[in-house]
Design a protein around this motif. Sequence first.
Motif, PDB file in Angstrom:
ATOM      1  N   ALA A 597     102.026  20.811   6.961  1.00 16.07           N
ATOM      2  CA  ALA A 597     100.825  21.668   6.934  1.00 16.07           C
ATOM      3  C   ALA A 597     100.393  21.974   5.507  1.00 16.07           C
ATOM      4  O   ALA A 597      99.357  22.587   5.287  1.00 16.07           O
ATOM      5  CB  ALA A 597     101.102  22.951   7.703  1.00 16.07           C
ATOM      6  N   GLY A 598     101.211  21.592   4.547  1.00 11.96           N
ATOM      7  CA  GLY A 598     100.816  21.756   3.143  1.00 11.96           C
ATOM      8  C   GLY A 598     101.325  23.016   2.486  1.00 11.96           C
ATOM      9  O   GLY A 598     100.830  23.416   1.426  1.00 11.96           O
ATOM     10  N   CYS A 599     102.300  23.699   3.116  1.00 14.19           N
ATOM     11  CA  CYS A 599     102.839  24.944   2.539  1.00 14.19           C
ATOM     12  C   CYS A 599     103.473  24.653   1.171  1.00 14.19           C
ATOM     13  O   CYS A 599     104.062  23.599   0.952  1.00 14.19           O
ATOM     14  CB  CYS A 599     103.861  25.525   3.513  1.00 14.19           C
ATOM     15  N   ASP A 600     103.326  25.601   0.237  1.00 21.74           N
ATOM     16  CA  ASP A 600     103.790  25.336  -1.130  1.00 21.74           C
ATOM     17  C   ASP A 600     105.253  25.719  -1.346  1.00 21.74           C
ATOM     18  O   ASP A 600     106.017  24.984  -1.944  1.00 21.74           O
ATOM     19  CB  ASP A 600     102.938  26.145  -2.124  1.00 21.74           C
ATOM     20  N   ILE A 601     105.586  26.918  -0.868  1.00 24.42           N
ATOM     21  CA  ILE A 601     106.923  27.457  -1.191  1.00 24.42           C
ATOM     22  C   ILE A 601     107.585  27.956   0.091  1.00 24.42           C
ATOM     23  O   ILE A 601     106.914  28.439   1.004  1.00 24.42           O
ATOM     24  CB  ILE A 601     106.794  28.614  -2.215  1.00 24.42           C
ATOM     25  N   MET A 602     108.890  27.857   0.146  1.00 28.06           N
ATOM     26  CA  MET A 602     109.641  28.298   1.326  1.00 28.06           C
ATOM     27  C   MET A 602     110.668  29.354   0.916  1.00 28.06           C
ATOM     28  O   MET A 602     111.253  29.271  -0.157  1.00 28.06           O
ATOM     29  CB  MET A 602     110.438  27.130   1.915  1.00 28.06           C
ATOM     30  N   GLN A 603     110.883  30.274   1.841  1.00 33.48           N
ATOM     31  CA  GLN A 603     111.911  31.301   1.624  1.00 33.48           C
ATOM     32  C   GLN A 603     112.583  31.506   2.963  1.00 33.48           C
ATOM     33  O   GLN A 603     111.907  31.662   3.979  1.00 33.48           O
ATOM     34  CB  GLN A 603     111.235  32.604   1.148  1.00 33.48           C
ATOM     35  N   GLY A 604     113.879  31.447   3.010  1.00 33.70           N
ATOM     36  CA  GLY A 604     114.533  31.644   4.299  1.00 33.70           C
ATOM     37  C   GLY A 604     115.996  31.266   4.261  1.00 33.70           C
ATOM     38  O   GLY A 604     116.480  30.682   3.289  1.00 33.70           O
ATOM     39  N   PHE A 605     116.683  31.624   5.332  1.00 34.76           N
ATOM     40  CA  PHE A 605     118.128  31.391   5.403  1.00 34.76           C
ATOM     41  C   PHE A 605     118.470  29.905   5.317  1.00 34.76           C
ATOM     42  O   PHE A 605     119.587  29.537   5.008  1.00 34.76           O
ATOM     43  CB  PHE A 605     118.696  31.982   6.698  1.00 34.76           C
TER      44      PHE A 605
END
Length: 634
Positions: A597-605
């Motif tokens: 989908a083109g998301c730039d940054i990820m944060q998560g477990f």
Amino acid sequence: MKSQPISGSPRIGRWTTLANLATAAAALLVATILLILFQYLSLRRALIEDAGVQARIISENSTAALMFNDSRASSETLAVLDAAPAIQAAGIFTAQGQLLASYRRGEAAQVAMPPASLIESGYAFGVDHMDMARRIDLDGRHIGLVVLRASLGQVYTRLASYAGLILMIALGSLAAGYLLVARMRRVVKSAEAHLHYLAHIDPITGLPNRHAFNERLSLAISKVNQFGGSVGLLLLDLDNFKIVNDTLGHPSGDLLLKLVAQRLLECMRSGDVICRIGGDEFAIILESGAGRNGGWVAEKILAALASPFDVNVHEIYVTASIGISTLPHDAVDLETLTRNADTAMYQAKGKGKNAFEMFHPELDQRVQKRLSLETKLRKALERGELMLYYQPQVRLSDGKLVGLEALLRWNHPELGMISPSEFIPVAEDSGLIVPIGRWTLRAACRQMAAWQQAGLCDIHVSVNLSARQTRDPLLVHDIIGALREFGVSPGQLELEITETVLMENVHANVDLLNRLQTEGIRFSIDDFGTGYSSMAYLKRFPIDQVKIDRTFVRDIPGDRDDEAITTAIIAMAHRLGLSVVAEGVENERQLAFLRLAGCDIMQGFHFSEPLPPEKVIEMARNPPVVLEPASFLP
Ligand code: C2E
Ligand code: MG
Ligand code: MG
């Protein structure tokens, strides 16, 4: 509400007035009697003196007549009495007691030889007359006696008119006194009524005040205790009333309160009592039959408040949070009933405002727990129980660690790790979030400086800002101070604010963000999608990044709605030139979808849980591998 007399004062007042008047009348009566008596004695003395003078003149002029036993000359002497109207009769007697000459006025009886006692004393009073006897001597020899009888009629007539005058004066004074007292009583009564009004009525809304509320509620409770039935208590607190006061000024705030009071009155039944018990707090007492109708009344009130209020050309929307408690169902006394309604009201506020809540026992336990948490939190800062963990944010294009979100941790010596979702709301409500937030900013800046020294540059740290902090006038000063103190470049600090907080006070927050942006600080919209969610509106703020809330990421891929929302947010944000962070990425399927989908940054477990600072360096040296997506697509 009907006003009540101040504890039995009118009756006591009337009796006191009557008693005072009776005392005054008695005093006047005694004074009148004494005056009349004094006047009587004066008149008597005047009569004695007058008769004495006549007797002396007659005795001096009748010496020769007595010597020669000349009754004619004696009669002529007595004729002078014509000029003394008080003398009724007189006689001149020889030393042997023979009447030589006599004088009578009109029908008066002739005087007789007086008894020895009268001769001795000189005069004697009867009921209507006074007798006077005077010896006539010549060269020390007793030659005769003058006897006069004076009428007391004139004395009595004068005395009567004097008494009449005195009585009239006394009665006049009494009447004037009575009128004065009656007038004073009227003045005192109206002053009492005014004081009663002031003590019981709120001057802004004209509603009964807290004092009157306590009286009415205890009256309603004692009625229930005596005759049965129930009392319902609704405590209503206007949501965000302070903002109206702060932005439009106190006169507008007062007008709004007045209008709200009118609307509340319109939806009450005649038996219900509505009071203003505090700044923006109202209380509604539902008596006997209506005691259990609290929920229904609350719904009616919320609906009545829904349409806007016209406050000095401004259209203002007001919502309220209402807590309901019923006696004897939830409480048996006034204090518990009020406390329970208050607890329920805070619960309604916590539910997101514009709501009502009925009291139930679990609420009380929750409140107790919250209170004890607040007490512990106050000590947590000084005792160094708070710390910051940092959750990595990874760029999808190259798997590089680009940022860290600072997340508060509270390690309580007995309770262990307490989650921020548990203590941040308590800190918000109690205002403790301001000093805690100040500490967080300084701790994050100190940590950034330490990482820079350890060679970890190019990584920004995001710090969460709460609603209360945005209203703190010292916020800008604190942020810039912390950056300078630890020598951190403003471009490395990112602040996260939720859209709900931003929208609470748009004008002030636009100013705040612009002010901080000119310093070079970056902004992220946190939990995007859960609040106002208007990109166009948000564009008014100088934002750099949007963080898609975890709840949308949780069910992708799979949930068609969440897939559509996530894709749309990413597309829209990109068109507005904003970068996008996805929160709560827990697995590779989510990762693959978001990458596509083109998301730039990820944060998560999936990459890492929030880490203590020492572990961050380790992770930066061995960043997680971001896998290629194709095989995970649905
Ligand atoms: P937030 O700002 O949205 O922070 C992200 C929360 O999501 C963090 O919870 C984080 O641990 C959690 N999280 C991250 N990745 C995942 C994941 O993959 N799965 C799941 N289930 N959760 C994940 P945390 O640390 O419990 O913080 C909760 C909230 O408390 C934060 O939400 C933030 O609103 C608030 N908070 C935390 N620290 C601070 C602070 O220093 N100041 C203020 N004002 N609020 C803070
Ligand atoms: Mg956050
Ligand atoms: Mg978030």
